[in-house]
Design a protein around this motif. Sequence first.
Motif, PDB file in Angstrom:
ATOM      1  N   LEU A 209     -15.428  -6.036   6.384  1.00 19.66           N
ATOM      2  CA  LEU A 209     -14.583  -6.615   7.417  1.00 19.66           C
ATOM      3  C   LEU A 209     -15.267  -6.459   8.768  1.00 19.66           C
ATOM      4  CD1 LEU A 209     -11.159  -5.012   6.377  1.00 19.66           C
ATOM      5  CD2 LEU A 209     -11.920  -7.335   5.843  1.00 19.66           C
ATOM      6  N   THR A 210     -14.808  -7.251   9.730  1.00 18.50           N
ATOM      7  CA  THR A 210     -15.261  -7.082  11.110  1.00 18.50           C
ATOM      8  C   THR A 210     -14.106  -6.558  11.938  1.00 18.50           C
ATOM      9  OG1 THR A 210     -16.849  -8.895  10.918  1.00 18.50           O
ATOM     10  CG2 THR A 210     -16.268  -8.191  13.131  1.00 18.50           C
ATOM     11  N   LEU A 211     -14.375  -5.514  12.708  1.00 19.58           N
ATOM     12  CA  LEU A 211     -13.401  -4.932  13.613  1.00 19.58           C
ATOM     13  C   LEU A 211     -13.521  -5.632  14.966  1.00 19.58           C
ATOM     14  CD1 LEU A 211     -11.316  -2.673  14.327  1.00 19.58           C
ATOM     15  CD2 LEU A 211     -13.282  -1.240  14.955  1.00 19.58           C
ATOM     16  N   TRP A 212     -12.460  -6.349  15.347  1.00 18.80           N
ATOM     17  CA  TRP A 212     -12.428  -7.090  16.606  1.00 18.80           C
ATOM     18  C   TRP A 212     -11.463  -6.433  17.592  1.00 18.80           C
ATOM     19  CZ3 TRP A 212     -15.896 -10.893  17.260  1.00 18.80           C
ATOM     20  CH2 TRP A 212     -16.409 -11.536  16.127  1.00 18.80           C
ATOM     21  N   PRO A 213     -11.722  -6.475  18.921  1.00 14.40           N
ATOM     22  CA  PRO A 213     -12.742  -7.270  19.598  1.00 14.40           C
ATOM     23  C   PRO A 213     -14.114  -6.617  19.683  1.00 14.40           C
ATOM     24  CG  PRO A 213     -11.373  -6.175  21.207  1.00 14.40           C
ATOM     25  CD  PRO A 213     -10.792  -5.826  19.867  1.00 14.40           C
ATOM     26  N   GLN A 214     -14.294  -5.444  19.046  1.00 17.90           N
ATOM     27  CA  GLN A 214     -15.569  -4.746  19.156  1.00 17.90           C
ATOM     28  C   GLN A 214     -16.715  -5.509  18.484  1.00 17.90           C
ATOM     29  OE1 GLN A 214     -12.652  -3.656  18.206  1.00 17.90           O
ATOM     30  NE2 GLN A 214     -12.259  -1.498  18.673  1.00 17.90           N
ATOM     31  N   GLY A 215     -16.412  -6.255  17.421  1.00 13.15           N
ATOM     32  CA  GLY A 215     -17.444  -6.975  16.702  1.00 13.15           C
ATOM     33  C   GLY A 215     -18.223  -6.111  15.735  1.00 13.15           C
ATOM     34  N   GLU A 216     -17.683  -4.939  15.377  1.00 13.68           N
ATOM     35  CA  GLU A 216     -18.385  -4.007  14.494  1.00 13.68           C
ATOM     36  C   GLU A 216     -17.981  -4.236  13.037  1.00 13.68           C
ATOM     37  OE1 GLU A 216     -18.721   0.839  13.780  1.00 13.68           O
ATOM     38  OE2 GLU A 216     -17.880   0.040  15.656  1.00 13.68           O
ATOM     39  N   ARG A 217     -18.941  -4.211  12.151  1.00 13.66           N
ATOM     40  CA  ARG A 217     -18.668  -4.403  10.727  1.00 13.66           C
ATOM     41  C   ARG A 217     -18.361  -3.062  10.052  1.00 13.66           C
ATOM     42  NH1 ARG A 217     -22.737  -9.139   8.428  1.00 13.66           N
ATOM     43  NH2 ARG A 217     -22.054 -10.761   9.911  1.00 13.66           N
ATOM     44  N   VAL A 218     -17.354  -3.092   9.189  1.00 17.09           N
ATOM     45  CA  VAL A 218     -16.951  -1.899   8.459  1.00 17.09           C
ATOM     46  C   VAL A 218     -16.714  -2.288   7.002  1.00 17.09           C
ATOM     47  CG1 VAL A 218     -15.896  -0.744  10.446  1.00 17.09           C
ATOM     48  CG2 VAL A 218     -14.515  -2.279   9.044  1.00 17.09           C
ATOM     49  N   ARG A 219     -16.782  -1.297   6.110  1.00  8.20           N
ATOM     50  CA  ARG A 219     -16.574  -1.571   4.695  1.00  8.20           C
ATOM     51  C   ARG A 219     -15.402  -0.728   4.182  1.00  8.20           C
ATOM     52  NH1 ARG A 219     -19.612  -4.354   1.279  1.00  8.20           N
ATOM     53  NH2 ARG A 219     -21.371  -4.353   2.747  1.00  8.20           N
ATOM     54  N   VAL A 220     -14.557  -1.339   3.385  1.00  7.33           N
ATOM     55  CA  VAL A 220     -13.346  -0.682   2.896  1.00  7.33           C
ATOM     56  C   VAL A 220     -13.717   0.364   1.836  1.00  7.33           C
ATOM     57  CG1 VAL A 220     -11.120  -1.012   1.757  1.00  7.33           C
ATOM     58  CG2 VAL A 220     -11.984  -2.759   3.335  1.00  7.33           C
ATOM     59  N   ARG A 221     -13.345   1.609   2.064  1.00  8.86           N
ATOM     60  CA  ARG A 221     -13.595   2.674   1.096  1.00  8.86           C
ATOM     61  C   ARG A 221     -12.521   2.725   0.012  1.00  8.86           C
ATOM     62  NH1 ARG A 221     -15.263   8.046   4.639  1.00  8.86           N
ATOM     63  NH2 ARG A 221     -17.512   7.622   4.774  1.00  8.86           N
ATOM     64  N   SER A 222     -11.269   2.616   0.439  1.00  8.42           N
ATOM     65  CA  SER A 222     -10.158   2.647  -0.504  1.00  8.42           C
ATOM     66  C   SER A 222      -8.972   1.935   0.122  1.00  8.42           C
ATOM     67  CB  SER A 222      -9.790   4.085  -0.895  1.00  8.42           C
ATOM     68  OG  SER A 222      -9.356   4.820   0.228  1.00  8.42           O
ATOM     69  N   LEU A 223      -7.995   1.582  -0.725  1.00  3.97           N
ATOM     70  CA  LEU A 223      -6.819   0.834  -0.291  1.00  3.97           C
ATOM     71  C   LEU A 223      -5.556   1.491  -0.831  1.00  3.97           C
ATOM     72  CD1 LEU A 223      -8.006  -2.820  -1.017  1.00  3.97           C
ATOM     73  CD2 LEU A 223      -7.492  -1.894   1.247  1.00  3.97           C
ATOM     74  N   GLN A 224      -4.492   1.339  -0.073  1.00  2.32           N
ATOM     75  CA  GLN A 224      -3.192   1.815  -0.527  1.00  2.32           C
ATOM     76  C   GLN A 224      -2.117   0.850  -0.033  1.00  2.32           C
ATOM     77  OE1 GLN A 224      -0.840   5.526   0.931  1.00  2.32           O
ATOM     78  NE2 GLN A 224      -2.151   6.275  -0.726  1.00  2.32           N
ATOM     79  N   THR A 225      -1.193   0.495  -0.922  1.00  2.67           N
ATOM     80  CA  THR A 225      -0.031  -0.282  -0.531  1.00  2.67           C
ATOM     81  C   THR A 225       1.209   0.454  -1.016  1.00  2.67           C
ATOM     82  OG1 THR A 225      -0.087  -1.627  -2.550  1.00  2.67           O
ATOM     83  CG2 THR A 225      -1.259  -2.488  -0.631  1.00  2.67           C
ATOM     84  N   TYR A 226       2.120   0.716  -0.096  1.00  3.58           N
ATOM     85  CA  TYR A 226       3.386   1.399  -0.408  1.00  3.58           C
ATOM     86  C   TYR A 226       3.150   2.697  -1.187  1.00  3.58           C
ATOM     87  CZ  TYR A 226       4.813  -3.163   1.129  1.00  3.58           C
ATOM     88  OH  TYR A 226       4.946  -4.318   1.879  1.00  3.58           O
ATOM     89  N   LYS A 227       2.228   3.504  -0.629  1.00  2.00           N
ATOM     90  CA  LYS A 227       1.921   4.853  -1.113  1.00  2.00           C
ATOM     91  C   LYS A 227       1.249   4.877  -2.481  1.00  2.00           C
ATOM     92  CE  LYS A 227       5.622   7.024   1.575  1.00  2.00           C
ATOM     93  NZ  LYS A 227       6.766   7.951   1.568  1.00  2.00           N
ATOM     94  N   ALA A 228       0.775   3.753  -2.956  1.00  5.92           N
ATOM     95  CA  ALA A 228       0.074   3.694  -4.243  1.00  5.92           C
ATOM     96  C   ALA A 228      -1.340   3.164  -4.021  1.00  5.92           C
ATOM     97  CB  ALA A 228       0.818   2.790  -5.229  1.00  5.92           C
ATOM     98  N   GLY A 229      -2.340   3.898  -4.537  1.00  5.93           N
ATOM     99  CA  GLY A 229      -3.706   3.433  -4.444  1.00  5.93           C
ATOM    100  C   GLY A 229      -3.916   2.183  -5.275  1.00  5.93           C
TER     101      GLY A 229
END
Length: 340
Positions: A209-229
């Motif tokens: 993903l790109t973090l805006w407005p900084q323009g820095e690229r980052v990569r998702v390590r892990s995800l959680q939705t509603y307290k569940a990985g």
Amino acid sequence: MFVVGTAGHVDHGKTALIRALTGIDPDRLPEEKARGMTTDLGFAYFEGPGGECVGVVDVPGHERFLRNMAAGAWGLDLALLVVAADDGWMAQTRTHARILASLSAPDVLLAVTKTDAVGPGRAEEVARDAAERAAALFGFRPAARLVSARTGEGVRELKDAIVARLFPDRRSFSGTPYLYVDRIFSLTGAGTVAAGTLRGGPLSVKDELTLWPQGERVRVRSLQTYKAGTELARPVARTALALPKPRSEIRRGDLLAGPGMEVLAGQEFLCLLSPLPGETELCPRDEKGRPLLRPGLEAELVLGSARRDAVVSPYRTPGWLRVLCSEPLACPPGQTFALL
């Protein structure tokens, strides 16, 4: 998945209503517990048909925390406009409703609360009045449900009405994922965690993903939705992303967007001013009938979960504004906004 959010005057029972609907107390801050008043965004959820989660965003009602309310109004599939049966429609109810209309809330349901506190006929009277006032802003007359969080009366009917309005919609999300950050925290072993409402398209672990407005690229390590990985988050859902600590500080209002997504970033924007759906004028007027919009007007601009101090001036083309923000912000082209 879907996300629902509250709006309405202070002390009209928004947080109590969410507790009754979900069994979760969305007030998470010690200050909120001590004062008995919501000051920032709160989050809860309940299961819809087939176990699918419906996220719920609680917002403060007090006018001092209006910017926090506006941050929670973005990204909703359905807004619950809460009006207490004992007070009826109040000034802050109208302000919250105007913000919802400005941010293009796709659907609105009226919840008339505290029905146990009034005599026969009063709640129905408030519902009729609120529906008429809301129709003048949204351009349609929202349906109303009567409910008491204290006794539980009407809670099941309200939940059924929410589900009925959401689940006929079987949208297919295949676009680019994006998320406005509204919470940031750190977890041991996870690094920086940014949370918000995911829209656009699905998001996977290891996506860039790109973090805006900084323009820095980052990569998702892990995800959680509603307290569940999860390995895959689908919109529209409350989503938390664990990220490597970026070089730039992540703040509320930052935009995380997938590759290839067109994004406007900066401090100066040209914006198209549109009337609210139920109105014809482009902007309100003062007590002397003069448009409030004037060259050099100082205002707060709310866009996504971001807010910026801004100087607003009419552009040379009617209906267009030149907006100069105090700090950079980012958005997809065409993103709706509100001026406070």
